[in-house]
Design an enzyme around this catalytic site. Structure first.
Site, PDB file in Angstrom:
ATOM      1  N   ASN A  60     -37.171  -5.572  43.205  1.00 28.31           N
ATOM      2  CA  ASN A  60     -36.170  -5.992  42.223  1.00 28.31           C
ATOM      3  C   ASN A  60     -34.731  -5.821  42.702  1.00 28.31           C
ATOM      4  OD1 ASN A  60     -37.288  -3.233  41.804  1.00 28.31           O
ATOM      5  ND2 ASN A  60     -35.527  -3.028  40.447  1.00 28.31           N
ATOM      6  N   SER A 114     -43.891  -9.081  33.155  1.00 27.63           N
ATOM      7  CA  SER A 114     -42.966  -8.860  32.041  1.00 27.63           C
ATOM      8  C   SER A 114     -42.349 -10.175  31.609  1.00 27.63           C
ATOM      9  CB  SER A 114     -41.871  -7.888  32.501  1.00 27.63           C
ATOM     10  OG  SER A 114     -41.023  -7.605  31.435  1.00 27.63           O
ATOM     11  N   GLY A 115     -42.442 -10.468  30.309  1.00 24.85           N
ATOM     12  CA  GLY A 115     -41.936 -11.746  29.820  1.00 24.85           C
ATOM     13  C   GLY A 115     -40.426 -11.885  29.861  1.00 24.85           C
ATOM     14  N   HIS A 116     -39.711 -10.769  29.656  1.00 25.45           N
ATOM     15  CA  HIS A 116     -38.252 -10.928  29.519  1.00 25.45           C
ATOM     16  C   HIS A 116     -37.553 -11.236  30.840  1.00 25.45           C
ATOM     17  CE1 HIS A 116     -36.456  -6.948  30.802  1.00 25.45           C
ATOM     18  NE2 HIS A 116     -37.689  -6.540  30.621  1.00 25.45           N
ATOM     19  N   THR A 127     -52.172  -3.440  16.445  1.00 27.04           N
ATOM     20  CA  THR A 127     -52.345  -4.805  15.938  1.00 27.04           C
ATOM     21  C   THR A 127     -51.695  -5.814  16.878  1.00 27.04           C
ATOM     22  OG1 THR A 127     -52.368  -3.947  13.703  1.00 27.04           O
ATOM     23  CG2 THR A 127     -51.960  -6.305  13.937  1.00 27.04           C
ATOM     24  N   CYS A 164     -21.080   5.698  39.707  1.00 30.35           N
ATOM     25  CA  CYS A 164     -20.356   6.959  39.845  1.00 30.35           C
ATOM     26  C   CYS A 164     -20.465   7.728  38.544  1.00 30.35           C
ATOM     27  CB  CYS A 164     -18.877   6.702  40.094  1.00 30.35           C
ATOM     28  SG  CYS A 164     -18.586   5.956  41.674  1.00 30.35           S
TER      29      CYS A 164
HETATM   30  N1  PLP Z   1     -41.010  -3.501  37.788  1.00 31.94           N
HETATM   31  C1  PLP Z   1     -39.961  -4.168  38.283  1.00 31.94           C
HETATM   32  C2  PLP Z   1     -39.976  -4.607  39.701  1.00 31.94           C
HETATM   33  C3  PLP Z   1     -38.850  -4.430  37.462  1.00 31.94           C
HETATM   34  O1  PLP Z   1     -37.797  -5.089  37.958  1.00 31.94           O
HETATM   35  C4  PLP Z   1     -38.878  -3.984  36.120  1.00 31.94           C
HETATM   36  C5  PLP Z   1     -37.689  -4.180  35.249  1.00 31.94           C
HETATM   37  O2  PLP Z   1     -36.563  -4.122  35.689  1.00 31.94           O
HETATM   38  C6  PLP Z   1     -40.009  -3.315  35.653  1.00 31.94           C
HETATM   39  C7  PLP Z   1     -41.060  -3.081  36.501  1.00 31.94           C
HETATM   40  C8  PLP Z   1     -40.106  -2.856  34.226  1.00 31.94           C
HETATM   41  O3  PLP Z   1     -40.229  -3.973  33.389  1.00 31.94           O
HETATM   42  P1  PLP Z   1     -40.127  -3.861  31.782  1.00 31.94           P
HETATM   43  O4  PLP Z   1     -38.683  -3.927  31.455  1.00 31.94           O
HETATM   44  O5  PLP Z   1     -40.886  -5.025  31.265  1.00 31.94           O
HETATM   45  O6  PLP Z   1     -40.758  -2.563  31.422  1.00 31.94           O
END
Ligand code: PLP
Length: 378
Positions: A151, A201-203, A239, A324
């Site tokens: 990420n 992760s959907g978002h 649920t 920082c």
């Molecule tokens: N793994 C990676 C590589 C991510 O970038 C993130 C979110 O930044 C996550 C896991 C965690 O995802 P979530 O926000 O859906 O818990």
């Protein structure tokens, strides 16, 4: 506004919003899938349709998927669920220090349960050193945890090589793969990937927050993490939310529908920014073969937070891992582990793109960087 922070989260697309609104305003779809009456049956059918559609995009079986609240929950469930179920088979887990905290903090918890975590070093490109991985594998290892696309840097995991090493040294080891930053941006074929568990992760793909997915390959047994009424085959009680499942499904389908054009756009943006930033003596920290959607760059003479707030003044939103606090400067553990020096890592920002970014935005970004340099040179 120029939003270059799509690895942090993304804006829900109109298709998702429309689906959510229709679902929420329906007179029947609010039912509880567990109800014995007609409303329960209607919702259950619709809910199962979401699994069917998602499984067909990710190339797996519907009964290998579970909806969760986020990828963090999926990671917790997969890792803790697997190791507690298989503790008699061994007590070593292999991973890297560059995993997301969702994995690293779960591994800390595993240590409390008596498991030993062995970390493979990564190279300057953020990829696990495969000779070291091979050496670490023994009969005691039960699980390996890796991230498909990092990420912070966009570094792509050499998954096939890792699977080959596992198959050669100890076929019984399960692989958990974090696919949060790769889904929608790389082809995902779970039948061919040879992994046992995975998280999504959907978002991060223009759905809404609260939409996570867990993959557990058929035949792999794990203990449930969330206990209760036994929903989702006893694997994730609570649920079920049809509307969140729909929101994930629509975002996923749209991501793959626009896969090629999205790659073209983002590739052009990434290439342009790399060329222009290097001319300005910025250091590109993402590897050359990184996924184009993430570009980590270090600006000479600008601490991460300073650059982030300067860009913000121009309506440009980016991300910084380094921050920082009043006393200490927090620097990205991912970059440090890749062997990048503290100063360069401390000046890094992450730009992350989506199919909705444009070349115009990339040009405005460069013009803004030039203005910021000019202002500070005065
Ligand atoms: N793994 C990676 C590589 C991510 O970038 C993130 C979110 O930044 C996550 C896991 C965690 O995802 P979530 O926000 O859906 O818990």
């Amino acid at each position: 506004m120029i939003y270059f922070d799509n690895s942090a989260t993304t804006k829900p697309i109109p298709e998702v919003i429309e689906t959510v609104c229709n679902s929420l305003s329906s007179d029947t779809l609010f039912g509880n899938p567990g109800s014995l009456h007609e409303l329960g049956t209607i919702v259950t059918k619709e809910y199962n349709n979401q699994f069917k559609a998602i499984a067909s995009v990710l190339h797996c079986y519907e009964n290998e998927l579970y909806f969760t609240s986020c990828a963090t929950e999926s990671a917790n469930t997969a890792i803790l669920g697997y190791i507690t179920r298989h503790k008699r088979e061994g007590n070593i887990i292999i991973s890297t220090r560059t995993e997301h905290k969702a994995t690293l903090e779960t591994l800390k918890k595993a240590e409390e349960f008596g498991f030993i975590i062995k970390f493979v070093d990564v190279d300057r490109n953020g990829k696990p050193k495969l000779d070291m991985l091979e050496e670490l594998i023994s009969d005691e290892v039960i699980l390996m945890c890796f991230t498909h696309v990092n990420n912070e840097t966009g570094s792509i995991l050499p998954l096939d090589e890792i699977v080959n090493i596992r198959n050669k040294k100890n076929r019984k080891i399960a692989i958990y793969l974090d696919m949060v930053q790769s889904v929608g941006k790389l082809a995902i074929d779970l039948k061919k990937m040879n992994i046992e568990m995975g998280s999504f992760s959907g978002h991060k793909i223009h759905s809404v927050k609260g939409t996570g997915l867990l993959y557990v390959k058929a035949g792999v047994s794990i203990n449930p993490y969330i206990l209760g009424g036994g929903q989702q085959n006893n694997m994730r009680s609570g649920t079920q939310s049809l509307v969140l499942a729909e929101a994930f499904r629509v975002a996923l389908e749209e991501a793959y529908k626009h896969f090629d054009e999205s790659h073209e756009t983002v590739h052009e943006i990434n290439k342009f920014l790399r060329e222009e930033l290097v001319k300005r003596e910025a250091v590109i920290l993402s590897p050359d073969d990184a996924l184009d959607y993430v570009l980590n760059v270090s600006f000479k003479g600008f601490e991460s937070e300073t650059m982030l707030h300067c860009l913000e003044k121009y309506g440009i939103y980016v991300s910084t891992i380094s921050a920082c606090s009043s006393k200490t400067k927090k620097v990205s553990y991912v970059l440090l582990d890749m062997g990048i020096d503290r100063k360069t890592a401390g000046n890094s920002i992450r730009l992350s793109f989506s199919r909705f970014n444009t070349m115009e935005e990339a040009k405005t970004f460069i013009a803004s960087v030039d203005e910021i340099y000019k202002l500070f040179a005065l």
